[in-house]
Design a protein around this motif. Structure first.
Motif, PDB file in Angstrom:
ATOM      1  N   HIS A  35       0.813  -1.217   0.000  1.00 26.08           N
ATOM      2  CA  HIS A  35       0.000   0.000   0.000  1.00 26.08           C
ATOM      3  C   HIS A  35       0.846   1.266   0.000  1.00 26.08           C
ATOM      4  N   GLN A  36       2.152   1.111  -0.240  1.00 26.35           N
ATOM      5  CA  GLN A  36       3.072   2.239  -0.129  1.00 26.35           C
ATOM      6  C   GLN A  36       3.689   2.620  -1.473  1.00 26.35           C
ATOM      7  N   VAL A  37       4.315   3.809  -1.467  1.00 21.17           N
ATOM      8  CA  VAL A  37       5.137   4.244  -2.593  1.00 21.17           C
ATOM      9  C   VAL A  37       6.544   4.512  -2.077  1.00 21.17           C
ATOM     10  N   LEU A  38       7.519   4.346  -2.960  1.00 24.92           N
ATOM     11  CA  LEU A  38       8.898   4.731  -2.657  1.00 24.92           C
ATOM     12  C   LEU A  38       9.144   6.076  -3.320  1.00 24.92           C
ATOM     13  N   ILE A  39       9.642   7.029  -2.554  1.00 22.19           N
ATOM     14  CA  ILE A  39       9.821   8.400  -3.030  1.00 22.19           C
ATOM     15  C   ILE A  39      11.290   8.780  -3.006  1.00 22.19           C
ATOM     16  N   LYS A  40      11.762   9.332  -4.119  1.00 21.10           N
ATOM     17  CA  LYS A  40      13.077   9.986  -4.151  1.00 21.10           C
ATOM     18  C   LYS A  40      12.866  11.407  -3.651  1.00 21.10           C
ATOM     19  N   ILE A  41      13.438  11.714  -2.491  1.00 17.87           N
ATOM     20  CA  ILE A  41      13.198  13.012  -1.873  1.00 17.87           C
ATOM     21  C   ILE A  41      13.991  14.096  -2.606  1.00 17.87           C
ATOM     22  N   THR A 112       9.698   5.658   2.180  1.00 20.74           N
ATOM     23  CA  THR A 112       8.420   5.054   1.795  1.00 20.74           C
ATOM     24  C   THR A 112       7.300   5.771   2.535  1.00 20.74           C
ATOM     25  N   ALA A 113       6.127   5.782   1.913  1.00 21.10           N
ATOM     26  CA  ALA A 113       4.972   6.438   2.527  1.00 21.10           C
ATOM     27  C   ALA A 113       3.703   5.718   2.128  1.00 21.10           C
ATOM     28  N   ASP A 114       2.725   5.682   3.031  1.00 24.53           N
ATOM     29  CA  ASP A 114       1.397   5.184   2.681  1.00 24.53           C
ATOM     30  C   ASP A 114       0.839   6.055   1.564  1.00 24.53           C
ATOM     31  N   ALA A 115       0.267   5.429   0.560  1.00 26.31           N
ATOM     32  CA  ALA A 115      -0.216   6.173  -0.603  1.00 26.31           C
ATOM     33  C   ALA A 115      -1.315   7.168  -0.243  1.00 26.31           C
ATOM     34  N   ASP A 116      -2.105   6.866   0.785  1.00 26.31           N
ATOM     35  CA  ASP A 116      -3.187   7.787   1.144  1.00 26.31           C
ATOM     36  C   ASP A 116      -2.742   8.896   2.095  1.00 26.31           C
ATOM     37  N   HIS A 117      -1.431   8.959   2.355  1.00 28.64           N
ATOM     38  CA  HIS A 117      -0.897   9.940   3.296  1.00 28.64           C
ATOM     39  C   HIS A 117      -0.216  11.107   2.577  1.00 28.64           C
ATOM     40  N   ILE A 118      -0.177  11.081   1.247  1.00 24.02           N
ATOM     41  CA  ILE A 118       0.519  12.091   0.461  1.00 24.02           C
ATOM     42  C   ILE A 118      -0.423  12.655  -0.603  1.00 24.02           C
ATOM     43  N   SER A 119       0.053  13.659  -1.330  1.00 25.30           N
ATOM     44  CA  SER A 119      -0.741  14.253  -2.400  1.00 25.30           C
ATOM     45  C   SER A 119       0.179  14.621  -3.556  1.00 25.30           C
ATOM     46  N   LEU A 273       0.054  15.679  15.140  1.00 25.55           N
ATOM     47  CA  LEU A 273       0.877  14.479  15.038  1.00 25.55           C
ATOM     48  C   LEU A 273       0.107  13.180  15.265  1.00 25.55           C
ATOM     49  N   TYR A 274      -1.112  13.267  15.759  1.00 28.62           N
ATOM     50  CA  TYR A 274      -1.819  12.060  16.201  1.00 28.62           C
ATOM     51  C   TYR A 274      -1.923  10.972  15.128  1.00 28.62           C
ATOM     52  N   PRO A 275      -2.280  11.283  13.885  1.00 29.05           N
ATOM     53  CA  PRO A 275      -2.366  10.209  12.885  1.00 29.05           C
ATOM     54  C   PRO A 275      -1.054   9.463  12.679  1.00 29.05           C
ATOM     55  N   MET A 276       0.076  10.165  12.761  1.00 33.09           N
ATOM     56  CA  MET A 276       1.361   9.490  12.595  1.00 33.09           C
ATOM     57  C   MET A 276       1.721   8.649  13.800  1.00 33.09           C
ATOM     58  N   LEU A 277       1.253   9.058  14.969  1.00 33.72           N
ATOM     59  CA  LEU A 277       1.533   8.304  16.185  1.00 33.72           C
ATOM     60  C   LEU A 277       0.633   7.086  16.316  1.00 33.72           C
ATOM     61  N   SER A 278      -0.617   7.235  15.882  1.00 38.21           N
ATOM     62  CA  SER A 278      -1.608   6.185  16.101  1.00 38.21           C
ATOM     63  C   SER A 278      -1.882   5.319  14.879  1.00 38.21           C
ATOM     64  N   GLY A 279      -1.591   5.849  13.697  1.00 41.73           N
ATOM     65  CA  GLY A 279      -1.949   5.163  12.461  1.00 41.73           C
ATOM     66  C   GLY A 279      -3.364   5.461  12.007  1.00 41.73           C
ATOM     67  N   GLU A 280      -4.136   6.181  12.845  1.00 44.86           N
ATOM     68  CA  GLU A 280      -5.514   6.535  12.503  1.00 44.86           C
ATOM     69  C   GLU A 280      -5.567   7.832  11.689  1.00 44.86           C
ATOM     70  N   LYS A 282      -4.775   8.760   8.797  1.00 41.01           N
ATOM     71  CA  LYS A 282      -3.709   9.192   7.880  1.00 41.01           C
ATOM     72  C   LYS A 282      -4.294   9.671   6.554  1.00 41.01           C
ATOM     73  N   LYS A 283      -5.329   9.002   6.104  1.00 44.07           N
ATOM     74  CA  LYS A 283      -5.945   9.388   4.847  1.00 44.07           C
ATOM     75  C   LYS A 283      -6.466  10.816   4.912  1.00 44.07           C
ATOM     76  N   TYR A 284      -6.927  11.224   6.088  1.00 46.86           N
ATOM     77  CA  TYR A 284      -7.444  12.584   6.202  1.00 46.86           C
ATOM     78  C   TYR A 284      -6.332  13.609   5.995  1.00 46.86           C
ATOM     79  N   HIS A 285      -5.133  13.296   6.457  1.00 45.23           N
ATOM     80  CA  HIS A 285      -4.009  14.184   6.177  1.00 45.23           C
ATOM     81  C   HIS A 285      -3.780  14.289   4.668  1.00 45.23           C
TER      82      HIS A 285
END
Length: 336
Positions: A35-41, A112-119, A273-280, A282-285
């Motif tokens: 469910h992730q992508v690899l990103i070249k920063i 790497t990042a969850d796909a629903d956590h980025i734009s 920070l809560y979504p990153m700490l809890s995993g909940e 993240k998609k909203y971010h």
């Protein structure tokens, strides 16, 4: 050819000990899960929270040293997991995805990042500008839209309008049609006006005085506190009776709620920070970052950058700007 890519390793910055300079290191390049992508920063925007983590003053961020620091980033997708359908290699993206809660930080060549956590990054915005946005915009949006539901014509007071979250919050509130005020020092008055707010000189006016001067003593519909401490106490005295709403991003101390209670007003906190700490949530971010993209694309929000960019090898110099309060905007580290 980049030998690090060939050898499946990458350069990283390492915070080894609290309060000590960062060191350069090398580690395995991460591999994306399904469910992730690899990103070249490409670029990383530094935050005051990064500095607090470095100096051991952010226990709430749950970062255990040694660790790779960095929260925000922009970059290019180079690989996707099998369950990812919204992104493809070559997509330019941005997000708040690093460091917090034990995640790898963004001060590295890859992440790497969850796909629903980025734009997707807007085409009219540079990698540097995109890397400066995530934490600031998400925090300001949660305060103004989620907590207050800011409406056209409402009066909004934003404390610390020349700061990172503050200057983005001013622009969001103005874009929503609010009448915006901001407490700043006189040397930042013109800057604040350019963002769309009426500057209030907090060095010469008390809360009682500026409430009287700018609202005829009625108070503001909403107050956003980005400073904390006594400024939050002032906020409780600055809102309207019955309908007033105070939101703080730094409401961690002990405060008397009496002034707020006497106004029959509301208080809310924002903990980005809560979504990153809890995993909940993240998609909203990720959803908020899509809003950020729209605001950046149509020119309703612009981010203030420090005029000089830094390399990964110059990270200690870049962080010294934050520590010495010499930054004239968001400090950017490029990883090209």
């Amino acid at each position: 050819m980049n030998t690090n890519v060939k050898n499946k390793t990458m350069k990283v910055l390492i915070a080894k000990e609290q309060g000590k300079p960062f060191i350069m290191g090398e580690t395995d390049k991460p591999q994306p899960a399904d469910h992730q992508v690899l990103i070249k920063i490409k670029s990383v925007g530094l935050n005051p929270l990064d500095l607090k983590i470095k100096n051991g003053k952010a226990a709430h961020a749950k970062v255990i040293l040694p660790a790779v620091p960095g929260i925000d980033m922009s970059g290019i997708v180079v690989e996707t997991g099998k369950d990812v359908h919204d992104f493809k290699p070559g997509d330019e993206v941005f997000g708040m995805i690093g460091s917090i809660g034990g995640h790898q930080g963004t001060l590295a060549e890859y992440i790497t990042a969850d796909a629903d956590h980025i734009s997707l990054k807007p085409e009219n915005v540079s990698f540097q500008e995109a890397a400066a946005i995530p934490l600031l915009f998400i925090t300001a949006w949660e305060a103004l839209v989620d907590q207050i539901n800011i409406q056209t014509g409402q009066t909004v007071l934003i404390h610390g309008g020349s700061g990172g979250v503050g200057h983005i919050a001013i622009q969001i509130a103005a874009a929503k049609g609010a009448k915006v005020f901001s407490t700043v020092s006189p040397d930042h008055s013109e800057l604040i006006q350019n963002y769309g707010a009426e500057p209030i000189d907090y060095t010469t006016l008390s809360a009682v005085q500026y409430v009287q001067k700018y609202t005829d003593g009625k108070g503001f519909d909403a107050v956003i506190d980005t400073v904390g401490s006594s400024v939050l106490d002032d906020s409780f005295s600055a809102v309207k009776q019955y309908t007033g709403h105070v939101v703080s991003i730094l409401g961690w101390g002990s405060h008397s709620l009496a002034p707020l209670s006497f106004r029959n007003a509301k208080y809310s906190g924002v903990f980005t920070l809560y979504p990153m700490l809890s995993g909940e949530r993240k998609k909203y971010h990720g959803d908020i970052l899509k809003e950020a993209s729209r605001h950046l694309e149509n020119g309703k929000v612009k981010v203030r950058l420090h005029p000089q960019y830094y390399s990964l090898e110059q990270a200690n110099e870049a962080f010294a700007l934050l520590e010495n309060r010499k930054a004239a905007g968001k400090v950017i580290i490029n990883i090209f």
